[in-house]
Scaffold this active site. Structure first.
Site, short mmCIF file in Angstrom:
data_model
loop_
_atom_site.label_atom_id
_atom_site.label_comp_id
_atom_site.label_asym_id
_atom_site.label_seq_id
_atom_site.Cartn_x
_atom_site.Cartn_y
_atom_site.Cartn_z
N ASP A 201 0.87 -1.33 0.14
CA ASP A 201 -0.03 0.04 -0.07
C ASP A 201 0.76 1.27 0.04
O ASP A 201 1.96 1.22 0.84
CB ASP A 201 -0.97 -0.15 1.16
N HIS A 374 -3.97 4.62 6.93
CA HIS A 374 -2.89 4.16 5.91
C HIS A 374 -1.33 4.26 6.61
O HIS A 374 -1.42 5.57 7.21
CB HIS A 374 -3.01 4.58 4.57
ZN LIG Z 1 -8.37 1.44 0.24
ZN LIG Z 2 -9.22 0.44 3.26
#
Ligand SMILES: [Zn+2]
Ligand SMILES: [Zn+2]
Length: 565
Positions: A201, A374
């Site tokens: 990510d 995130h």
């Molecule tokens: Zn996402």
């Molecule tokens: Zn997510």
């Protein structure tokens, strides 16, 4: 694109094709193949820009999936955010086979399938962290990660060519609200055993340091619970179950009742409660319809509309158009979510409307009321250090984020043998791993498909409700011409009804009163409101609906058409 442009998988080759999410935010999707077995990871959507009129959703081009229909054996999901599961209803009918995900993820998919009239319940297979499933020559292990919602996992996919690790969305929250810890041990074990490739990510790659745990927002909210004399209204994403839990716990402490306001938040809170991810002590929850029965200082509202979406609960409250909840001078409205790029104007408008009601507006630039889900740069580095992959492919982000993640990876892995190789892939690139190494070998069809929910004939709640109104109570169309300069009415509104009123006399009486309602509504709006066509349309719709309900006891479908002249 022609289906014949999808090449077959080369023998003894692990082939990975990103179909979305590499080059944009959202519509994440990827195909992983070994010979005649393909598994899909995610089926996500992206939301359109406000200027893409008539477009409700954007999904990945599924030409590749259709061409491989016979080979696609399973769909694997990591968590329940829309950018990872929103396109599931569009994908399930394009292959046969199971859909694997954790309990929370699958529970969020069920109502979606139902809305689309798809019965795929016996294809939904619940998995748990550290469980491994087998799909032909591929095995998939699910590994617990932390993120902004419960029950998220990463994937370790093992093929004859080696193991790849796919992080899904994650941050490293070392004090998770539900006590479900990021399985760093398993990441380290996999790294020690040898990982062929890491797909990670990149969303927050340009943020330095660590993102911070979910509980970090408690201090700011404690202050707000203490200082707010009226209602405390918190707008958040309807998937932010952890944030909800934290706010519910504070409500218990500060003796406020909790009301969920807005369709999607009510539904998600129910699902999370049923699965045990959201715990509400008995007696604390009240219905949205009950909010007005309580003193405002005794109420916490958790609501939708943090992005200024005109149909959502908070934007409706902000123009006094919500069925149950009104905002007033002692209230505080907290925007506890990030602004999704493109929504800034709508959010700012909602904030101004809230301020006009006299309520306090609090955003994450004023107080720490939001924390990202995130991982920032240091978390991304930690994962690279643990996994020590041979190849690295950044995912989830625009090209600038992917390339920044590639630079960081090169720095983290410098001096480690064998040298890390980065493959900066984009949507449609066919990435091959075999005995000779890895490369971007070819291009598969990829792109975006714009979905207009009404045109492709899918029937959602909204459409059904409209149809019920139409069938039972008819329709009223109000054509309202206003001046482009001043926003004032330029002529008498024109009203047309079908299947609604009775005699001619009665109709003309009702219509002239309705015209007065329209005039009053426009005159009582300020210049800023009048300049906002979407908002004025909503406001007129609300006023007219109330008027017809009161006057006739019926609820016709009301369609205001606002024309600027
Ligand atoms: Zn996402
Ligand atoms: Zn997510």
């Amino acid at each position: 694109m022609n289906q014949s442009t999808v090449p077959v998988v080369s023998p003894a080759t692990l082939e990975i094709v990103p179909l979305g999410g590499l080059g944009e935010f959202g519509m994440n999707m990827m195909a992983v193949s070994w010979e005649d077995t393909t598994i899909l990871i995610y089926a996500g959507v992206m939301f359109p820009d406000p200027d893409q009129l008539g477009v409700d959703l954007i999904i990945p081009d599924l030409t590749f999936v259709e061409a491989r229909r016979e080979q696609v054996k399973a769909l694997i999901l990591t968590h329940g955010h829309e950018d990872h599961i929103g396109a599931v209803p569009h994908v399930v009918e394009r292959f046969d086979g199971p859909i694997y995900g954790t309990a929370m993820t699958l529970a969020l998919i069920e109502p979606k399938l139902e809305e689309h009239g798809i019965d795929a319940r016996d294809r939904l297979k619940t998995v748990k962290p550290r469980e491994t499933i087998t799909v032909g020559p591929l095995s998939v292990e699910f590994i617990r990660v932390t993120h902004s919602m419960p029950d998220c996992v990463a994937l370790a996919i093992t093929s004859p060519a080696g193991t790849i690790v796919h992080t899904g969305d994650f941050k490293i929250d070392q004090t998770p609200i539900d006590g479900e810890h990021f399985d760093l041990h398993r990441f380290a074990e996999l790294g020690a055993r040898g990982v062929l490739a890491l797909f990670a990510d990149s969303t927050n790659v340009d943020r330095p340091g660590f993102t911070g745990p979910e509980i970090e927002v408690i201090d700011a909210f404690e202050e707000l619970f203490t200082s707010t004399e009226g209602k405390l209204v918190v707008a958040l994403f309807s998937s932010s179950i952890y944030r909800m839990q934290l706010l519910v716990d504070l409500a218990v402490q500060f003796e406020r009742k909790v009301a969920f306001v807005g369709r999607s938040i009510i539904r998600n809170a129910e699902i999370a409660q049923r699965l045990g991810f959201l715990r509400l002590p008995a007696g604390i929850q009240i219905r949205d319809a009950e909010v007005q029965e309580y003193a405002s200082q005794d109420v916490l509202c958790l609501t939708t509309g943090s992005q200024g979406e005109p149909q959502a609960a908070l934007p409706r409250m902000s123009i006094d158009d919500h069925r149950f909840v009104r905002l007033g001078p002692d209230d505080t409205v907290v925007f506890s979510a990030r602004a999704i790029p493109g929504n800034e104007k709508a959010i700012a408008r909602t904030m101004s409307h809230v301020a006009r009601r006299g309520a306090d507006v609090v955003t994450d630039s004023m107080k720490h009321v939001h924390v990202s889900g995130h991982g920032s740069a240091e978390e991304l580095k930690l994962v690279l250090s643990l996994i020590r992959p041979r190849y690295f492919i950044p995912i989830h982000g625009e090209y600038r984020q992917l390339s920044q993640h590639a630079r960081i990876a090169a720095r983290v892995m410098s001096g480690i043998e064998p040298r890390l190789e980065v493959l900066l892939a984009q949507d449609g690139d066919i990435v091959q791993f075999d005995a000779r190494g890895a490369r971007i070998a070819d291009k598969a069809p990829a792109g975006r498909v714009l979905i207009d929910v009404t045109r492709i004939g899918e029937v959602g709640d909204e459409v059904l409700r409209d149809r019920r109104h139409l069938a039972g109570d008819g329709v009223v169309i109000a054509v309202v011409a206003i001046s482009r300069q001043s926003g004032a009415l330029v002529s008498e509104p024109e009203l047309v009804a079908r299947g609604f009123v009775f005699g001619e006399d009665e109709e003309s009486a009702i219509f002239s009163d309705a015209s007065a309602v329209i005039r009053e509504c426009i005159e009582s709006s300020n210049v800023e409101e009048r300049a906002d066509q979407g908002l004025m349309t909503e406001k007129l719709r609300g006023e007219l609906r109330r008027f017809f309900k009161k006057r006739s006891g019926r609820r016709p479908l009301v369609l205001p058409v606002l024309m600027e002249i």
